[in-house]
Design an enzyme around this catalytic site. Structure first.
Site: not given
Ligand SMILES: O=C(CO)[C@H](O)[C@H](O)COP(=O)(O)O
Length: 297
Positions: A162, A169
């Site tokens: 997201g 990651e």
């Molecule tokens: O995968 C990610 C970024 O690439 C984040 O870990 C994922 O979007 C969750 O984000 P948040 O902790 O802001 O809810």
């Protein structure tokens, strides 16, 4: 001091200030998250109570969500980070609370960690909290990685990306002996796509984004949309110089098959499907409770 029976009780208030620029959080109205006796600090005449307060505005859902992220992050850090480890640091808003906690513990316990970032954001977080920044070049084997997720299903399959950092990651998670997810309780689903409606992020080489879009639409249905930047004209460009497609799907999917299909399309660099990677997921609620779900395998 409060008297309980014959014992004197020191109330140790540990205000956990939610560092957000949102005006509501600046109102700083404390909400009691949890309160527990800390027997390790017990002395002959006193017993310390640890109370966690979260600065919140009543009825503000955003603050409740932040409180959930915070308790999940702190618990995962306290249960899994040990002295001398190589630690993978994820990206997003939840990981901020984890790095804050690691930094806090590091000051008290001199943890001597080497932290490997998953993004530019994670790099900055590590340095801002006085932690040692490492790389996969010097530390290719990671003891523990902690990261957020956009949604987690019953099998501990994840949608991530997201925030657009899925590729690094996934590399970091794949190098870790244990990979833990931290999230607020909204992310805990039976089936992927229940609460996360933005689709599966897919990192693609910029020159290939159109054919990849067309092929994914033909192979899987749904729609692979080019992610556009919000404060810049044009598409989001990842830390690796690539574009992101968000594959918006409908209904339950055979996720291992979907993952294979997407990865097989030339031009795809990585997908935001993390299957069989997480050892456990920590989901926090605003009242200070944390649900821990472990992998069935
Ligand atoms: O995968 C990610 C970024 O690439 C984040 O870990 C994922 O979007 C969750 O984000 P948040 O902790 O802001 O809810």
């Amino acid at each position: 001091m409060v008297a309980v029976g014959l014992k004197k009780v020191n109330i140790l208030l540990r205000p956990l200030l939610f560092l957000s620029k949102s005006p509501s959080s600046l109102q700083r109205r404390p909400l009691l998250l949890s309160c527990k006796a800390d027997f390790s600090k017990r002395t002959s005449s006193s017993l310390f109570l640890q109370c966690q307060f979260f600065c919140s505005s009543p009825g503000n859902m955003a603050d409740a969500t932040e409180a959930g992220k915070m308790v999940a992050a702190r618990r995962a850090v306290d249960e899994n980070i040990k002295k001398g480890q190589v630690v993978g640091i994820g990206s997003g808003s939840t990981i901020i609370f984890a790095v804050e906690r690691i930094g806090e513990r590091n000051k008290k316990e001199a943890l001597n960690l080497t932290c490997i970032p998953t993004s530019f954001q994670a790099r900055q977080l590590i340095q801002d909290h006085g932690l040692t920044l490492g790389s996969l070049e010097t530390s290719p084997e990671i003891d523990v990685a902690i990261d957020g997720a956009d949604e987690v299903d019953d099998n501990l399959y994840l949608i991530k990306g997201g925030g657009g950092c899925l590729m690094q990651e996934k590399i970091i998670a794949s190098c870790a002996k244990s990979f833990f997810i931290i999230a607020d309780t909204r992310k805990n689903s039976k089936v992927l796509g229940t609460s996360w409606k933005k689709g599966v992020p897919i990192e693609v080489l910029p020159m290939a984004y159109r054919p990849v879009q067309l092929k994914i639409n033909q192979l899987l249905g749904g729609k692979a949309e080019l992610r556009m930047a919000s404060r810049k004209a044009g598409p989001v460009v990842t830390d690796n110089g690539n574009f992101i497609l968000d594959w918006v799907f409908d209904g339950a999917q055979d996720w291992p098959a979907v993952e294979r299909t997407i990865r097989d399309v030339p031009g795809v660099v990585e997908t935001g499907l993390f299957l069989n990677m997480a050892a456990a997921a920590y989901f926090g609620t605003a009242d200070g409770n944390v649900l821990v779900r472990t992998s069935k395998q």
